[in-house]
Design an enzyme around this catalytic site. Structure first.
Site: not given
Ligand code: AMP
Ligand code: TRP
Length: 326
Positions: A192, A195, A111
């Protein structure tokens, strides 16, 4: 009774990976265990976000959790920021976790790479997660495969705290489902499903209408040989569809592949199964969304029950770590 704790971030819509990898298990576990489930809004602050959107996602995620089958009579369901003990305990965890341990977390690496702004909170995120879990004397943490490393770190923190300051925390373990643990993106089956990723065509949202689900599954990436069998290495797209079909129908991917010969059949079986699975969830969600006052009442009660457990554990930890009590 076994204490179960898990959390989910209110950062956008809930997607099929959340449901098959985690929420389905949460619903099962509330029947047999003493389960505590949390909408972790403090964790959502670790990345740039819109304040109004966060508020509405927190409410709608709570409603979605009830729609998938969490019952506030059977489990404790609450919002993280409503129980101050989480933020308070996180500091104790930050001071118990090693800098090097946090630096090794793959979620942090994923991230933070390529972002202009990386918050300090994104780095210490796993310490807050450890606080979430340890405050409830948790035995089991049902999560998807991607969270295994954070649960391992939580265990290490608990063991270290106990050995430095005396028996304080229960050492938890991860519970990861065998099928559905990693639902991959339909367009990029090596990634993966997520959202927050910008792959709308590769992500099935729990509120997607049937025709949208059908379209997304139909366009899912497969390969060219038109043979249906489960082999993640060589057939990632097909294997992902088999995992989804299996998880949606309570079978292993191998069992799900029986009797399916061609990609077209696999895709229609998969979209049908997902549509059937989500139909009652969507109906219940829209009912709940009509009555936010009732949701508010239920989560206020949830916070009260959570606080009772969390405050006792935090007090014990504060005492043992040496904070002076008046
Ligand atoms: P998050 O949306 O990141 O807060 O994740 C909530 C829960 O859903 C965690 O337990 C994750 O492990 C699980 N999860 C998220 N995405 C997936 C996925 N693609 N496959 C399986 N589990 C997932
Ligand atoms: N980090 C988890 C995720 O990204 C969410 C989470 C926060 C969590 N606190 C938790 C999961 C405690 C389990 C237990 O999915």
């Amino acid at each position: 009774m076994t204490r179960v704790f898990s959390g989910i971030k209110p950062s956008g819509s809930v997607q099929l990976g959340n449901y098959l990898g985690a929420l389905q298990n949460w619903v099962l576990m509330q029947e047999e265990t003493d389960a505590v489930y949390c909408v972790v809004d403090l964790h959502a602050l670790t990345v740039l976000h819109d304040p109004e959107e966060l508020k509405s996602s927190t409410l709608s995620l709570t409603q979605m959790l009830m729609a998938v089958g969490l019952d506030p009579e059977r489990c404790i369901l609450f919002v993280q920021s409503h129980v101050k003990e989480h933020a308070e305990c996180a500091w104790l965890m930050e001071c118990t976790a090693a800098f090097g341990e946090l630096r090794r977390m793959t979620q942090f690496k994923d991230k933070s790479t390529g972002n202009d702004f990386v918050s300090a909170g994104l780095f210490t995120y796993p310490a807050l997660q450890a606080a979430d879990i340890l405050l409830y004397d948790t035995n089991q943490v049902p999560v998807g495969e991607d969270q295994r490393q954070h649960i391992e770190l939580t265990r290490d923190i608990a063991i270290r705290f106990n050995s430095r300051f005396g028996e304080t925390f229960t050492v938890p373990e991860a519970v990861i489902p065998s099928s559905g643990a990693r639902v991959m993106d339909l367009q990029h089956p090596e990634k993966k499903m997520s959202k927050s990723e910008d792959s709308p065509q590769g992500t099935i949202l729990l509120l997607d209408p049937p025709d949208v689900i059908e379209k997304k599954v139909k366009r899912a990436v497969t390969d060219s040989d038109d043979e249906v069998f489960f082999d993640i290495e060589n057939k990632p797209g097909v294997s992902n569809l088999l995992s989804i079909l299996g998880a949606a129908t309570g079978k292993t991917p191998q069992e799900a592949s029986k009797g399916i010969e061609r990609y077209g059949d696999l895709k229609s079986a998969t979209s049908e199964a997902v549509i059937e699975l989500l139909k009652p969830v969507q109906e219940k969600y829209f009912d709940l969304a009509d009555d936010p006052a009732e949701t508010n009442r239920l989560i206020a009660k949830g916070a009260e029950k959570a606080r009772e457990v969390a405050s006792a554990t935090l007090s014990r930890a504060q005492e043992n770590i040496g904070l002076f009590k008046h």
